[in-house]
Design a protein around this motif. Structure first.
Motif, PDB file in Angstrom:
ATOM      1  N   GLU A 183      40.170  45.770   6.340  1.00 14.66           N
ATOM      2  CA  GLU A 183      40.591  45.701   7.734  1.00 14.66           C
ATOM      3  C   GLU A 183      40.702  44.252   8.186  1.00 14.66           C
ATOM      4  O   GLU A 183      39.747  43.472   8.088  1.00 14.66           O
ATOM      5  CB  GLU A 183      39.578  46.430   8.628  1.00 14.66           C
ATOM      6  N   LEU A 184      41.881  43.884   8.658  1.00  9.83           N
ATOM      7  CA  LEU A 184      42.095  42.540   9.192  1.00  9.83           C
ATOM      8  C   LEU A 184      41.521  42.446  10.597  1.00  9.83           C
ATOM      9  O   LEU A 184      41.768  43.307  11.433  1.00  9.83           O
ATOM     10  CB  LEU A 184      43.597  42.209   9.221  1.00  9.83           C
ATOM     11  N   LYS A 185      40.762  41.397  10.839  1.00  9.08           N
ATOM     12  CA  LYS A 185      40.274  41.151  12.195  1.00  9.08           C
ATOM     13  C   LYS A 185      41.377  40.460  12.994  1.00  9.08           C
ATOM     14  O   LYS A 185      42.545  40.539  12.659  1.00  9.08           O
ATOM     15  CB  LYS A 185      39.009  40.308  12.143  1.00  9.08           C
ATOM     16  N   ASP A 186      41.023  39.778  14.030  1.00  5.99           N
ATOM     17  CA  ASP A 186      42.024  39.142  14.878  1.00  5.99           C
ATOM     18  C   ASP A 186      42.696  37.947  14.206  1.00  5.99           C
ATOM     19  O   ASP A 186      43.778  37.528  14.604  1.00  5.99           O
ATOM     20  CB  ASP A 186      41.393  38.692  16.191  1.00  5.99           C
ATOM     21  N   GLU A 187      42.064  37.376  13.198  1.00  6.57           N
ATOM     22  CA  GLU A 187      42.578  36.154  12.594  1.00  6.57           C
ATOM     23  C   GLU A 187      42.054  36.012  11.169  1.00  6.57           C
ATOM     24  O   GLU A 187      41.106  36.697  10.767  1.00  6.57           O
ATOM     25  CB  GLU A 187      42.143  34.943  13.420  1.00  6.57           C
ATOM     26  N   ILE A 188      42.679  35.125  10.416  1.00  9.74           N
ATOM     27  CA  ILE A 188      42.171  34.719   9.112  1.00  9.74           C
ATOM     28  C   ILE A 188      41.499  33.369   9.292  1.00  9.74           C
ATOM     29  O   ILE A 188      42.040  32.481   9.962  1.00  9.74           O
ATOM     30  CB  ILE A 188      43.306  34.625   8.078  1.00  9.74           C
ATOM     31  N   ILE A 189      40.346  33.198   8.694  1.00 12.43           N
ATOM     32  CA  ILE A 189      39.615  31.942   8.822  1.00 12.43           C
ATOM     33  C   ILE A 189      39.458  31.312   7.444  1.00 12.43           C
ATOM     34  O   ILE A 189      38.927  31.936   6.519  1.00 12.43           O
ATOM     35  CB  ILE A 189      38.239  32.145   9.468  1.00 12.43           C
ATOM     36  N   ILE A 190      39.934  30.081   7.317  1.00 12.20           N
ATOM     37  CA  ILE A 190      39.744  29.297   6.099  1.00 12.20           C
ATOM     38  C   ILE A 190      38.500  28.441   6.304  1.00 12.20           C
ATOM     39  O   ILE A 190      38.452  27.613   7.223  1.00 12.20           O
ATOM     40  CB  ILE A 190      40.960  28.408   5.810  1.00 12.20           C
ATOM     41  N   THR A 191      37.504  28.647   5.485  1.00 11.56           N
ATOM     42  CA  THR A 191      36.235  27.929   5.630  1.00 11.56           C
ATOM     43  C   THR A 191      36.027  26.939   4.485  1.00 11.56           C
ATOM     44  O   THR A 191      36.807  26.881   3.533  1.00 11.56           O
ATOM     45  CB  THR A 191      35.057  28.909   5.672  1.00 11.56           C
ATOM     46  N   ASP A 192      34.957  26.167   4.603  1.00 12.94           N
ATOM     47  CA  ASP A 192      34.540  25.216   3.565  1.00 12.94           C
ATOM     48  C   ASP A 192      35.600  24.170   3.240  1.00 12.94           C
ATOM     49  O   ASP A 192      35.699  23.694   2.110  1.00 12.94           O
ATOM     50  CB  ASP A 192      34.134  25.951   2.278  1.00 12.94           C
ATOM     51  N   ILE A 193      36.410  23.797   4.222  1.00 14.42           N
ATOM     52  CA  ILE A 193      37.321  22.673   4.042  1.00 14.42           C
ATOM     53  C   ILE A 193      36.468  21.405   3.972  1.00 14.42           C
ATOM     54  O   ILE A 193      35.555  21.226   4.788  1.00 14.42           O
ATOM     55  CB  ILE A 193      38.332  22.610   5.200  1.00 14.42           C
ATOM     56  N   PRO A 194      36.693  20.543   2.993  1.00 11.50           N
ATOM     57  CA  PRO A 194      35.778  19.422   2.743  1.00 11.50           C
ATOM     58  C   PRO A 194      35.391  18.611   3.978  1.00 11.50           C
ATOM     59  O   PRO A 194      34.230  18.214   4.123  1.00 11.50           O
ATOM     60  CB  PRO A 194      36.550  18.562   1.733  1.00 11.50           C
ATOM     61  N   THR A 195      36.335  18.342   4.879  1.00 10.25           N
ATOM     62  CA  THR A 195      36.013  17.595   6.097  1.00 10.25           C
ATOM     63  C   THR A 195      36.754  18.204   7.277  1.00 10.25           C
ATOM     64  O   THR A 195      37.807  18.840   7.111  1.00 10.25           O
ATOM     65  CB  THR A 195      36.411  16.107   5.991  1.00 10.25           C
ATOM     66  N   VAL A 196      36.230  17.977   8.476  1.00  7.92           N
ATOM     67  CA  VAL A 196      36.912  18.459   9.676  1.00  7.92           C
ATOM     68  C   VAL A 196      38.220  17.692   9.873  1.00  7.92           C
ATOM     69  O   VAL A 196      39.198  18.233  10.412  1.00  7.92           O
ATOM     70  CB  VAL A 196      35.992  18.343  10.905  1.00  7.92           C
ATOM     71  N   GLN A 197      38.267  16.442   9.409  1.00 10.79           N
ATOM     72  CA  GLN A 197      39.500  15.665   9.517  1.00 10.79           C
ATOM     73  C   GLN A 197      40.626  16.319   8.718  1.00 10.79           C
ATOM     74  O   GLN A 197      41.776  16.389   9.180  1.00 10.79           O
ATOM     75  CB  GLN A 197      39.280  14.226   9.027  1.00 10.79           C
ATOM     76  N   LEU A 198      40.300  16.824   7.525  1.00 10.13           N
ATOM     77  CA  LEU A 198      41.303  17.499   6.714  1.00 10.13           C
ATOM     78  C   LEU A 198      41.759  18.794   7.377  1.00 10.13           C
ATOM     79  O   LEU A 198      42.947  19.140   7.339  1.00 10.13           O
ATOM     80  CB  LEU A 198      40.740  17.786   5.324  1.00 10.13           C
ATOM     81  N   ALA A 199      40.835  19.492   8.022  1.00 12.34           N
ATOM     82  CA  ALA A 199      41.195  20.704   8.764  1.00 12.34           C
ATOM     83  C   ALA A 199      42.130  20.363   9.914  1.00 12.34           C
ATOM     84  O   ALA A 199      43.106  21.083  10.180  1.00 12.34           O
ATOM     85  CB  ALA A 199      39.933  21.381   9.290  1.00 12.34           C
ATOM     86  N   ASN A 200      41.861  19.267  10.603  1.00 11.54           N
ATOM     87  CA  ASN A 200      42.722  18.833  11.705  1.00 11.54           C
ATOM     88  C   ASN A 200      44.134  18.507  11.214  1.00 11.54           C
ATOM     89  O   ASN A 200      45.126  18.867  11.855  1.00 11.54           O
ATOM     90  CB  ASN A 200      42.125  17.607  12.396  1.00 11.54           C
ATOM     91  N   VAL A 201      44.204  17.821  10.074  1.00  9.29           N
ATOM     92  CA  VAL A 201      45.502  17.452   9.505  1.00  9.29           C
ATOM     93  C   VAL A 201      46.311  18.706   9.172  1.00  9.29           C
ATOM     94  O   VAL A 201      47.507  18.794   9.476  1.00  9.29           O
ATOM     95  CB  VAL A 201      45.311  16.584   8.241  1.00  9.29           C
ATOM     96  N   PHE A 202      45.660  19.678   8.557  1.00  8.24           N
ATOM     97  CA  PHE A 202      46.344  20.913   8.172  1.00  8.24           C
ATOM     98  C   PHE A 202      46.850  21.664   9.405  1.00  8.24           C
ATOM     99  O   PHE A 202      48.003  22.106   9.460  1.00  8.24           O
ATOM    100  CB  PHE A 202      45.393  21.788   7.355  1.00  8.24           C
ATOM    101  N   ALA A 203      45.999  21.802  10.409  1.00  6.40           N
ATOM    102  CA  ALA A 203      46.387  22.514  11.624  1.00  6.40           C
ATOM    103  C   ALA A 203      47.537  21.798  12.336  1.00  6.40           C
ATOM    104  O   ALA A 203      48.509  22.438  12.770  1.00  6.40           O
ATOM    105  CB  ALA A 203      45.191  22.658  12.555  1.00  6.40           C
ATOM    106  N   ASP A 204      47.456  20.478  12.457  1.00  5.90           N
ATOM    107  CA  ASP A 204      48.536  19.719  13.088  1.00  5.90           C
ATOM    108  C   ASP A 204      49.850  19.914  12.346  1.00  5.90           C
ATOM    109  O   ASP A 204      50.902  20.150  12.952  1.00  5.90           O
ATOM    110  CB  ASP A 204      48.202  18.222  13.108  1.00  5.90           C
ATOM    111  N   ASP A 205      49.803  19.796  11.033  1.00  4.46           N
ATOM    112  CA  ASP A 205      51.008  19.861  10.221  1.00  4.46           C
ATOM    113  C   ASP A 205      51.703  21.215  10.377  1.00  4.46           C
ATOM    114  O   ASP A 205      52.921  21.286  10.566  1.00  4.46           O
ATOM    115  CB  ASP A 205      50.661  19.607   8.759  1.00  4.46           C
ATOM    116  N   VAL A 206      50.927  22.296  10.334  1.00  4.51           N
ATOM    117  CA  VAL A 206      51.516  23.629  10.426  1.00  4.51           C
ATOM    118  C   VAL A 206      51.990  23.918  11.850  1.00  4.51           C
ATOM    119  O   VAL A 206      53.090  24.444  12.058  1.00  4.51           O
ATOM    120  CB  VAL A 206      50.525  24.702   9.940  1.00  4.51           C
TER     121      VAL A 206
END
Length: 218
Positions: A183-206
């Motif tokens: 069962e899919l919840k409201d969203e998919i969550i990608i965890t354990d990204i090495p740094t929050v900066q890398l998570a920010n870059v990915f979110a901005d890019d997409v």
């Protein structure tokens, strides 16, 4: 006699300080003012990062509104770097969610990860990516879907437990997730990204890729 010699000596230095510039019209596919402001700021960050990846130092980067249009002015030392930037910004964005498969049946095979087959789910069914920090300093990204996307992802989860799905951006595998629930919840969550900066870059890019269109201003 010394003054003309001094002026001639300085001339190559002065002519060597020329720069190149480009002006983009920036079109957003949202009427939400708050989200639009977030996208414009994210666009500035994307341009800064891409120029850094090219290895070019920005001379100037400015956002302005002219004749009812959002515009971004970029100035750098080398025209070649701006040409690369323009090619990257104007190439249509692609994101696909794919399901692991046998290599014989795969649409794409990734070394070390096996084969993946298209599911029919792409950036067209995504709404927004939100980055945040996990305890310990690692990053995470939440992927929010449109209603159509949620329906398609729900069916994908229901039918493919204990299989992996791959998230491909511009043809490259950026994340692989195990379907551990039916069962899919409201969203998919990608965890354990090495740094929050890398998570920010990915979110901005997409987010910028999905919602912002760059065209050269005449």
């Amino acid at each position: 006699m010394k003054r003309p010699l001094l002026l001639l000596a300085l001339l190559p230095l002065l002519t060597g300080c020329s720069t190149a510039s480009v002006l983009y019209n920036v079109t957003l596919n949202t009427d939400d003012e708050e989200r639009g402001s977030m996208l414009l700021l994210a666009s500035l960050r994307v341009i800064e990062r891409r120029m850094a990846n090219i290895g070019e130092e920005l001379v100037d980067l400015d956002m302005q509104r002219k004749n009812g249009k959002n515009q971004m002015y970029v100035e750098a030392k080398e025209q070649a770097a701006l040409d690369i930037l323009t090619d990257e910004l104007t190439t249509p964005f692609e994101l696909y969610i794919m399901l692991e498969s046998s290599t014989e049946d795969a649409d794409v095979v990734v070394e070390g990860h096996g084969g993946f087959k298209k599911t029919g789910i792409s950036h067209e069914q995504l709404k927004w990516l939100q980055s945040s920090e996990e305890p310990g300093g690692k990053g995470r990204v939440s992927i929010l879907f449109t209603q159509e996307g949620r329906d398609l992802m729900g069916s994908l989860f229901e039918e493919n437990q204990n299989k992996y799905i791959g998230i491909f951006v511009r043809g490259s595998l950026v994340s692989k997730l195990l379907v551990d629930t039916n069962e899919l919840k409201d969203e998919i969550i990608i965890t354990d990204i090495p740094t929050v900066q890398l998570a920010n870059v990915f979110a901005d890019d997409v987010n910028v890729g999905m919602h912002v269109t760059f065209t050269l201003a005449p």
